[in-house]
Design a protein around this motif. Structure first.
Motif, PDB file in Angstrom:
ATOM      1  N   ALA A  27       0.829  -1.213   0.000  1.00 53.14           N
ATOM      2  CA  ALA A  27       0.000   0.000   0.000  1.00 53.14           C
ATOM      3  C   ALA A  27       0.860   1.258   0.000  1.00 53.14           C
ATOM      4  O   ALA A  27       0.504   2.263  -0.652  1.00 53.14           O
ATOM      5  CB  ALA A  27      -0.941  -0.007   1.204  1.00 53.14           C
ATOM      6  N   GLU A  28       1.980   1.239   0.708  1.00 57.81           N
ATOM      7  CA  GLU A  28       2.872   2.403   0.726  1.00 57.81           C
ATOM      8  C   GLU A  28       3.543   2.601  -0.630  1.00 57.81           C
ATOM      9  O   GLU A  28       3.694   3.732  -1.098  1.00 57.81           O
ATOM     10  CB  GLU A  28       3.938   2.236   1.813  1.00 57.81           C
ATOM     11  CG  GLU A  28       3.389   2.262   3.222  1.00 57.81           C
ATOM     12  CD  GLU A  28       4.435   1.881   4.249  1.00 57.81           C
ATOM     13  OE1 GLU A  28       4.652   2.679   5.178  1.00 57.81           O
ATOM     14  OE2 GLU A  28       5.030   0.780   4.128  1.00 57.81           O
ATOM     15  N   VAL A  29       3.962   1.505  -1.258  1.00 54.12           N
ATOM     16  CA  VAL A  29       4.555   1.591  -2.593  1.00 54.12           C
ATOM     17  C   VAL A  29       3.525   2.173  -3.554  1.00 54.12           C
ATOM     18  O   VAL A  29       3.825   3.093  -4.329  1.00 54.12           O
ATOM     19  CB  VAL A  29       5.029   0.203  -3.088  1.00 54.12           C
ATOM     20  CG1 VAL A  29       5.487   0.263  -4.545  1.00 54.12           C
ATOM     21  CG2 VAL A  29       6.132  -0.337  -2.189  1.00 54.12           C
ATOM     22  N   PHE A  30       2.309   1.664  -3.509  1.00 54.72           N
ATOM     23  CA  PHE A  30       1.220   2.128  -4.365  1.00 54.72           C
ATOM     24  C   PHE A  30       0.979   3.630  -4.185  1.00 54.72           C
ATOM     25  O   PHE A  30       0.947   4.384  -5.157  1.00 54.72           O
ATOM     26  CB  PHE A  30      -0.047   1.332  -4.034  1.00 54.72           C
ATOM     27  CG  PHE A  30      -1.281   1.759  -4.760  1.00 54.72           C
ATOM     28  CD1 PHE A  30      -1.365   1.708  -6.139  1.00 54.72           C
ATOM     29  CD2 PHE A  30      -2.391   2.201  -4.049  1.00 54.72           C
ATOM     30  CE1 PHE A  30      -2.518   2.095  -6.808  1.00 54.72           C
ATOM     31  CE2 PHE A  30      -3.542   2.589  -4.701  1.00 54.72           C
ATOM     32  CZ  PHE A  30      -3.606   2.535  -6.091  1.00 54.72           C
ATOM     33  N   GLU A  31       0.864   4.060  -2.946  1.00 58.63           N
ATOM     34  CA  GLU A  31       0.591   5.471  -2.652  1.00 58.63           C
ATOM     35  C   GLU A  31       1.716   6.378  -3.153  1.00 58.63           C
ATOM     36  O   GLU A  31       1.466   7.391  -3.790  1.00 58.63           O
ATOM     37  CB  GLU A  31       0.421   5.636  -1.138  1.00 58.63           C
ATOM     38  CG  GLU A  31       0.091   7.047  -0.708  1.00 58.63           C
ATOM     39  CD  GLU A  31      -0.069   7.121   0.803  1.00 58.63           C
ATOM     40  OE1 GLU A  31       0.637   7.951   1.423  1.00 58.63           O
ATOM     41  OE2 GLU A  31      -0.888   6.361   1.359  1.00 58.63           O
ATOM     42  N   ARG A  32       2.954   6.001  -2.880  1.00 63.86           N
ATOM     43  CA  ARG A  32       4.093   6.832  -3.288  1.00 63.86           C
ATOM     44  C   ARG A  32       4.295   6.842  -4.797  1.00 63.86           C
ATOM     45  O   ARG A  32       4.674   7.858  -5.375  1.00 63.86           O
ATOM     46  CB  ARG A  32       5.362   6.371  -2.583  1.00 63.86           C
ATOM     47  CG  ARG A  32       5.310   6.610  -1.087  1.00 63.86           C
ATOM     48  CD  ARG A  32       6.540   6.118  -0.389  1.00 63.86           C
ATOM     49  NE  ARG A  32       6.396   6.201   1.056  1.00 63.86           N
ATOM     50  CZ  ARG A  32       7.403   6.185   1.899  1.00 63.86           C
ATOM     51  NH1 ARG A  32       8.638   6.094   1.449  1.00 63.86           N
ATOM     52  NH2 ARG A  32       7.182   6.265   3.196  1.00 63.86           N
ATOM     53  N   ALA A  33       4.047   5.709  -5.450  1.00 62.84           N
ATOM     54  CA  ALA A  33       4.235   5.628  -6.901  1.00 62.84           C
ATOM     55  C   ALA A  33       3.167   6.428  -7.648  1.00 62.84           C
ATOM     56  O   ALA A  33       3.409   6.887  -8.757  1.00 62.84           O
ATOM     57  CB  ALA A  33       4.231   4.177  -7.360  1.00 62.84           C
ATOM     58  N   GLN A  34       2.004   6.617  -7.048  1.00 60.50           N
ATOM     59  CA  GLN A  34       0.924   7.364  -7.696  1.00 60.50           C
ATOM     60  C   GLN A  34       1.289   8.826  -7.923  1.00 60.50           C
ATOM     61  O   GLN A  34       0.714   9.466  -8.799  1.00 60.50           O
ATOM     62  CB  GLN A  34      -0.367   7.273  -6.888  1.00 60.50           C
ATOM     63  CG  GLN A  34      -1.067   5.958  -7.068  1.00 60.50           C
ATOM     64  CD  GLN A  34      -2.398   5.914  -6.344  1.00 60.50           C
ATOM     65  OE1 GLN A  34      -2.513   6.350  -5.207  1.00 60.50           O
ATOM     66  NE2 GLN A  34      -3.398   5.396  -7.019  1.00 60.50           N
ATOM     67  N   ASP A  35       2.248   9.367  -7.179  1.00 57.45           N
ATOM     68  CA  ASP A  35       2.690  10.744  -7.415  1.00 57.45           C
ATOM     69  C   ASP A  35       3.233  10.895  -8.831  1.00 57.45           C
ATOM     70  O   ASP A  35       3.000  11.904  -9.488  1.00 57.45           O
ATOM     71  CB  ASP A  35       3.770  11.150  -6.399  1.00 57.45           C
ATOM     72  CG  ASP A  35       3.211  11.285  -4.989  1.00 57.45           C
ATOM     73  OD1 ASP A  35       1.982  11.421  -4.828  1.00 57.45           O
ATOM     74  OD2 ASP A  35       4.022  11.249  -4.038  1.00 57.45           O
ATOM     75  N   ASP A  36       3.976   9.891  -9.305  1.00 60.25           N
ATOM     76  CA  ASP A  36       4.547   9.925 -10.653  1.00 60.25           C
ATOM     77  C   ASP A  36       3.671   9.236 -11.691  1.00 60.25           C
ATOM     78  O   ASP A  36       3.788   9.499 -12.881  1.00 60.25           O
ATOM     79  CB  ASP A  36       5.926   9.257 -10.663  1.00 60.25           C
ATOM     80  CG  ASP A  36       6.965  10.066  -9.911  1.00 60.25           C
ATOM     81  OD1 ASP A  36       6.897  11.308  -9.949  1.00 60.25           O
ATOM     82  OD2 ASP A  36       7.846   9.452  -9.281  1.00 60.25           O
ATOM     83  N   LEU A  37       2.817   8.323 -11.234  1.00 60.21           N
ATOM     84  CA  LEU A  37       1.956   7.549 -12.129  1.00 60.21           C
ATOM     85  C   LEU A  37       0.514   7.593 -11.615  1.00 60.21           C
ATOM     86  O   LEU A  37       0.034   6.622 -11.013  1.00 60.21           O
ATOM     87  CB  LEU A  37       2.434   6.096 -12.191  1.00 60.21           C
ATOM     88  CG  LEU A  37       3.840   5.836 -12.713  1.00 60.21           C
ATOM     89  CD1 LEU A  37       4.277   4.416 -12.405  1.00 60.21           C
ATOM     90  CD2 LEU A  37       3.909   6.112 -14.203  1.00 60.21           C
ATOM     91  N   PRO A  38      -0.199   8.702 -11.831  1.00 61.18           N
ATOM     92  CA  PRO A  38      -1.539   8.855 -11.254  1.00 61.18           C
ATOM     93  C   PRO A  38      -2.544   7.769 -11.632  1.00 61.18           C
ATOM     94  O   PRO A  38      -3.419   7.451 -10.851  1.00 61.18           O
ATOM     95  CB  PRO A  38      -2.001  10.215 -11.784  1.00 61.18           C
ATOM     96  CG  PRO A  38      -0.774  10.922 -12.216  1.00 61.18           C
ATOM     97  CD  PRO A  38       0.233   9.868 -12.579  1.00 61.18           C
ATOM     98  N   GLY A  39      -2.417   7.143 -12.795  1.00 64.73           N
ATOM     99  CA  GLY A  39      -3.362   6.114 -13.217  1.00 64.73           C
ATOM    100  C   GLY A  39      -2.981   4.713 -12.789  1.00 64.73           C
ATOM    101  O   GLY A  39      -3.617   3.736 -13.197  1.00 64.73           O
ATOM    102  N   LEU A  40      -1.965   4.586 -11.963  1.00 64.79           N
ATOM    103  CA  LEU A  40      -1.452   3.289 -11.550  1.00 64.79           C
ATOM    104  C   LEU A  40      -2.502   2.500 -10.771  1.00 64.79           C
ATOM    105  O   LEU A  40      -3.181   3.037  -9.898  1.00 64.79           O
ATOM    106  CB  LEU A  40      -0.206   3.498 -10.664  1.00 64.79           C
ATOM    107  CG  LEU A  40       0.521   2.259 -10.176  1.00 64.79           C
ATOM    108  CD1 LEU A  40       1.154   1.516 -11.351  1.00 64.79           C
ATOM    109  CD2 LEU A  40       1.589   2.666  -9.177  1.00 64.79           C
ATOM    110  N   GLY A  41      -2.605   1.208 -11.056  1.00 65.24           N
ATOM    111  CA  GLY A  41      -3.531   0.339 -10.344  1.00 65.24           C
ATOM    112  C   GLY A  41      -2.794  -0.558  -9.363  1.00 65.24           C
ATOM    113  O   GLY A  41      -1.617  -0.880  -9.565  1.00 65.24           O
ATOM    114  N   ILE A  42      -3.472  -0.978  -8.325  1.00 66.52           N
ATOM    115  CA  ILE A  42      -2.854  -1.816  -7.294  1.00 66.52           C
ATOM    116  C   ILE A  42      -2.416  -3.169  -7.857  1.00 66.52           C
ATOM    117  O   ILE A  42      -1.375  -3.701  -7.477  1.00 66.52           O
ATOM    118  CB  ILE A  42      -3.788  -1.981  -6.063  1.00 66.52           C
ATOM    119  CG1 ILE A  42      -3.044  -2.658  -4.896  1.00 66.52           C
ATOM    120  CG2 ILE A  42      -5.035  -2.761  -6.415  1.00 66.52           C
ATOM    121  CD1 ILE A  42      -2.028  -1.784  -4.218  1.00 66.52           C
ATOM    122  N   ALA A  43      -3.168  -3.716  -8.811  1.00 68.59           N
ATOM    123  CA  ALA A  43      -2.792  -4.995  -9.421  1.00 68.59           C
ATOM    124  C   ALA A  43      -1.456  -4.858 -10.160  1.00 68.59           C
ATOM    125  O   ALA A  43      -0.626  -5.778 -10.122  1.00 68.59           O
ATOM    126  CB  ALA A  43      -3.876  -5.489 -10.368  1.00 68.59           C
TER     127      ALA A  43
END
Length: 127
Positions: A27-43
């Motif tokens: 969840a932390e990786v997902f949250e932090r990566a969304q700053d650079d990749l807003p459309g990123l999905g958890i899968a």
């Protein structure tokens, strides 16, 4: 999904883990990566973590039954888990002098060790 996009996702997730002060939960990786990749999905995060682990770019750390991830290549190190804020930090000193090949009482032959210390991080201890 194109190969370029996939490479960008791998690179961003690897960078997130490389900048972290310790291992991160999915969840932390997902949250932090969304700053650079807003459309990123958890899968996509799960698939990318699996791929990066297989490639040896990151490795899993199991802490209190939860799998966290950190960048590979940090050498011998241990972790500190803050009981108050829940963050996990990398410790670059080893509190245990137990070289590989040591025979522990009972006939256990040591090949490696992992240590996690628990308490309060400096920020929580000061607050």
């Amino acid at each position: 999904m194109t190969g370029t996009r996939s490479t960008r996702q791998r690179d961003v997730i690897a960078q997130v883990l490389g900048r972290a002060p310790g291992p991160l939960a999915v969840a932390e990786v997902f949250e932090r990566a969304q700053d650079d990749l807003p459309g990123l999905g958890i899968a996509t995060v799960y698939r990318t973590l699996k791929l990066l682990t297989e490639q040896g770019r990151i490795h899993p750390v199991t802490l209190d039954g939860e799998t966290l991830y950190e960048a590979a290549g940090k050498g011998h190190h241990h972790h500190f888990s803050c009981n108050q804020c829940g963050r996990v930090f990398t410790l670059h000193t080893c509190p245990v002098t137990l070289p590989s090949g040591t025979v522990y009482p009972g006939g256990f032959v040591v090949e490696a060790h992992e240590v996690t210390l628990y308490g309060q991080c400096p920020e929580c201890a000061a607050g």
